[in-house]
Scaffold this motif. Structure first.
Motif, mmCIF file in Angstrom:
data_model
loop_
_atom_site.group_PDB
_atom_site.id
_atom_site.type_symbol
_atom_site.label_atom_id
_atom_site.label_comp_id
_atom_site.label_asym_id
_atom_site.label_seq_id
_atom_site.Cartn_x
_atom_site.Cartn_y
_atom_site.Cartn_z
ATOM 1 N N VAL A 58 0.497 -3.243 3.439
ATOM 2 C CA VAL A 58 0.076 -2.025 4.074
ATOM 3 C C VAL A 58 -0.857 -2.520 5.385
ATOM 4 C CG1 VAL A 58 -1.262 -0.251 4.386
ATOM 5 C CG2 VAL A 58 0.071 -0.389 2.332
ATOM 6 N N ARG A 98 1.606 -4.102 7.967
ATOM 7 C CA ARG A 98 2.346 -3.183 8.716
ATOM 8 C C ARG A 98 1.657 -2.628 9.804
ATOM 9 N NH1 ARG A 98 7.621 -1.580 7.625
ATOM 10 N NH2 ARG A 98 8.338 0.236 8.583
ATOM 11 N N ARG A 107 9.348 -4.884 9.700
ATOM 12 C CA ARG A 107 10.416 -5.011 8.473
ATOM 13 C C ARG A 107 10.746 -3.595 8.121
ATOM 14 N NH1 ARG A 107 7.320 -9.664 5.804
ATOM 15 N NH2 ARG A 107 5.769 -8.069 4.951
ATOM 16 N N PRO A 108 12.196 -3.521 7.644
ATOM 17 C CA PRO A 108 12.679 -2.201 7.070
ATOM 18 C C PRO A 108 11.670 -1.705 5.882
ATOM 19 C CG PRO A 108 14.377 -3.701 7.340
ATOM 20 C CD PRO A 108 13.154 -4.535 7.771
ATOM 21 N N LEU A 109 11.452 -0.398 5.607
ATOM 22 C CA LEU A 109 10.649 -0.143 4.356
ATOM 23 C C LEU A 109 11.242 -0.794 3.203
ATOM 24 C CD1 LEU A 109 9.899 3.585 5.337
ATOM 25 C CD2 LEU A 109 8.130 1.375 4.999
ATOM 26 N N TRP A 110 12.828 -0.758 2.942
ATOM 27 C CA TRP A 110 13.157 -1.148 1.824
ATOM 28 C C TRP A 110 12.741 -2.655 1.634
ATOM 29 C CZ3 TRP A 110 16.137 -5.464 1.821
ATOM 30 C CH2 TRP A 110 16.880 -5.985 2.858
ATOM 31 N N GLU A 150 9.817 -4.109 2.702
ATOM 32 C CA GLU A 150 8.327 -4.017 2.193
ATOM 33 C C GLU A 150 8.349 -3.443 0.651
ATOM 34 O OE1 GLU A 150 6.036 -4.950 3.981
ATOM 35 O OE2 GLU A 150 6.432 -4.296 6.055
ATOM 36 N N TYR A 151 9.136 -2.833 0.213
ATOM 37 C CA TYR A 151 9.220 -2.549 -1.339
ATOM 38 C C TYR A 151 9.748 -3.538 -2.137
ATOM 39 C CZ TYR A 151 8.256 2.450 0.003
ATOM 40 O OH TYR A 151 7.510 3.531 0.440
#
Length: 439
Positions: A218, A221, A232-235, A237-238
């Motif tokens: 977090v 980002r 980075r794309p959220l996917w 990060e997840y």
């Protein structure tokens, strides 16, 4: 997914494969993936070799993996410092001998001197011993750093001399005697049933680590958004968060499922007036030396990536002349790097002597080879300027896995040395190819 690339003749469509897209989005280091793949192959190879040769695959067991983590701790701590030394185009061949002499001096202090002053079993003996060891290691490292930085003697020569001098000093401290038994509280630093935090606290550590992973993602980002860096794309990060947390939880599960031996359970029950039958499946959990090593890895990662000191180190390694012209005091930095190396050797000396429950002349012998190999296998370039702390951790795991696996399957010492040497040469060759293609 496709990417439009403009050329002189107009826009051209360049196809990007799913693997390349995944690596670009997650920003995962391909060299790290290669090291993790090699580590997995080593684990599976030794496990199935033992299974087919002896009918018993003993490598991928809770007991062996727990022992492997403890055995890797001392090398990991020193390898994090060796990364900085090699990044600045230096070398330290003396770390094993420094560990030996520091451990011997700590042994003399806690067995022969402090009990006569404070009394046998005094609770402050282990604290004073640890402080003394850290100071002694730092002073030795600072002395060698001064010779290298200010007297301009090549680090190879200074530390080669140190290898011989400190090994001789380790014998001279106690005339070759083995110093034992060490303080009981100090021995907990080396691990074992009592030198572990137990299953409950291990899960607490795991939860804190998972929260820390989320917080780092977090914060990272938010920092990218603040300074306008690519996101980075959220996917992605997840994915990074889920995989990192899964590794932490799986490792904790493994540590907790190595249970106390029955003899230790009976001893513990007798000491606390308990019924051994009520003490079933007591998990070791994370060992103290492993937690120390992981803390050092996190601290050194912070130092190298988030501080001015770390930026100066890599600037010196990339171009020493330019770094000096930019105002960096390269001599002072060099001495500080070797001082830090000595401090880390002091930590490793505590771990190694506590794990052995004694101080011996042979302690730390050949550790310099394993430490240098761990750093190089982990991606630290001997040409200087590049290297990572987490790479050193993986490199240490690779080296210790090779050694432990060969011992388990019954390879003799000659074969072990040959394999370790071949792996080190291969790692340098791979680094050479990688740097050639990166240009």
């Amino acid at each position: 997914m496709s990417q439009v690339q403009t050329t002189h003749s107009g826009p051209a469509l360049v196809q990007e494969g799913p693997i390349k897209t995944f690596l670009r989005a997650t920003e995962i280091d391909t060299r790290m993936l290669g090291m993790l793949g090699a580590l997995l192959l080593i684990w599976l190879g030794f496990h199935f070799y033992g299974y087919f040769a002896n009918g018993n695959g003993a490598f991928l067991t809770y007991r062996n993996l727990w022992n492997l983590s403890v055995q890797t701790s001392s090398i990991t701590v020193m390898a994090t410092g060796m990364v900085l030394v090699i990044v600045t185009r230096n070398i330290d061949l003396s770390v094993g001998s420094m560990l030996g002499v520091t451990a011997m001096m700590m042994g003399v202090l806690q067995v022969w001197i402090l009990p006569n002053i404070l009394g046998i079993g005094h609770p402050s003996i282990w604290i004073l011993t640890v402080i003394f060891g850290l100071i002694a290691g730092t002073l030795i490292g600072t002395f060698q750093g001064y010779l290298i930085a200010f007297l301009e003697i090549p680090s190879f020569i200074v530390t080669l001399g140190g290898l011989l001098i400190w090994r001789g000093a380790a014998w001279w401290v106690a005339r070759g005697e083995t110093i034992a038994p060490i303080d009981a509280n100090f021995a907990l630093i080396g691990g074992g049933p009592y030198g572990s935090v137990g299953a409950t606290w291990s899960w607490v550590v795991a939860v804190i680590a998972c929260i820390g992973i989320v917080a780092l993602l977090v914060n990272g980002r938010a920092q990218r958004a603040r300074f306008g860096f690519p996101m980075r794309p959220l996917w992605a990060e997840y994915f990074i968060g889920v995989v990192s947390a899964a590794i932490v939880l799986a490792a904790t599960f493994t540590m907790n499922n190595y249970f106390w031996p029955k003899g230790i359970v009976k001893e513990y029950a007798a000491a606390h007036n308990l019924d051994p039958a009520t003490l079933v499946n007591i998990g070791h959990g994370w060992a103290v030396p492993v937690l120390i090593a992981l803390f050092v890895v996190m601290a050194m990662t912070f130092v190298t990536t988030r501080t001015k000191f770390g930026r100066y180190v890599f600037a010196m390694g990339g171009n020493p002349e330019a770094a000096e012209l930019a105002g960096i005091n390269t001599r002072r930095m060099t001495m500080l790097i070797f001082s830090l190396m000595g401090f880390l050797v002091g930590i490793s000396a505590c771990i190694s002597s506590a794990r052995l429950k004694a101080s011996t002349v042979a302690l730390g012998q050949f550790d310099e080879l394993y430490v240098i190999a761990a750093a190089v296998i982990g991606g630290t370039s001997l040409a200087g300027g590049s290297g990572t702390i987490y790479g050193a951790l993986i490199g240490a795991l690779v080296m210790q896995s090779l050694y432990s696996g060969m011992v388990l399957v019954g390879f003799d010492a000659a074969i072990q040395n040959m394999v370790v040497g071949a792996v080190l040469v291969l790692a340098v060759y791979i680094d050479t190819i990688y740097r050639r293609h990166a240009k």
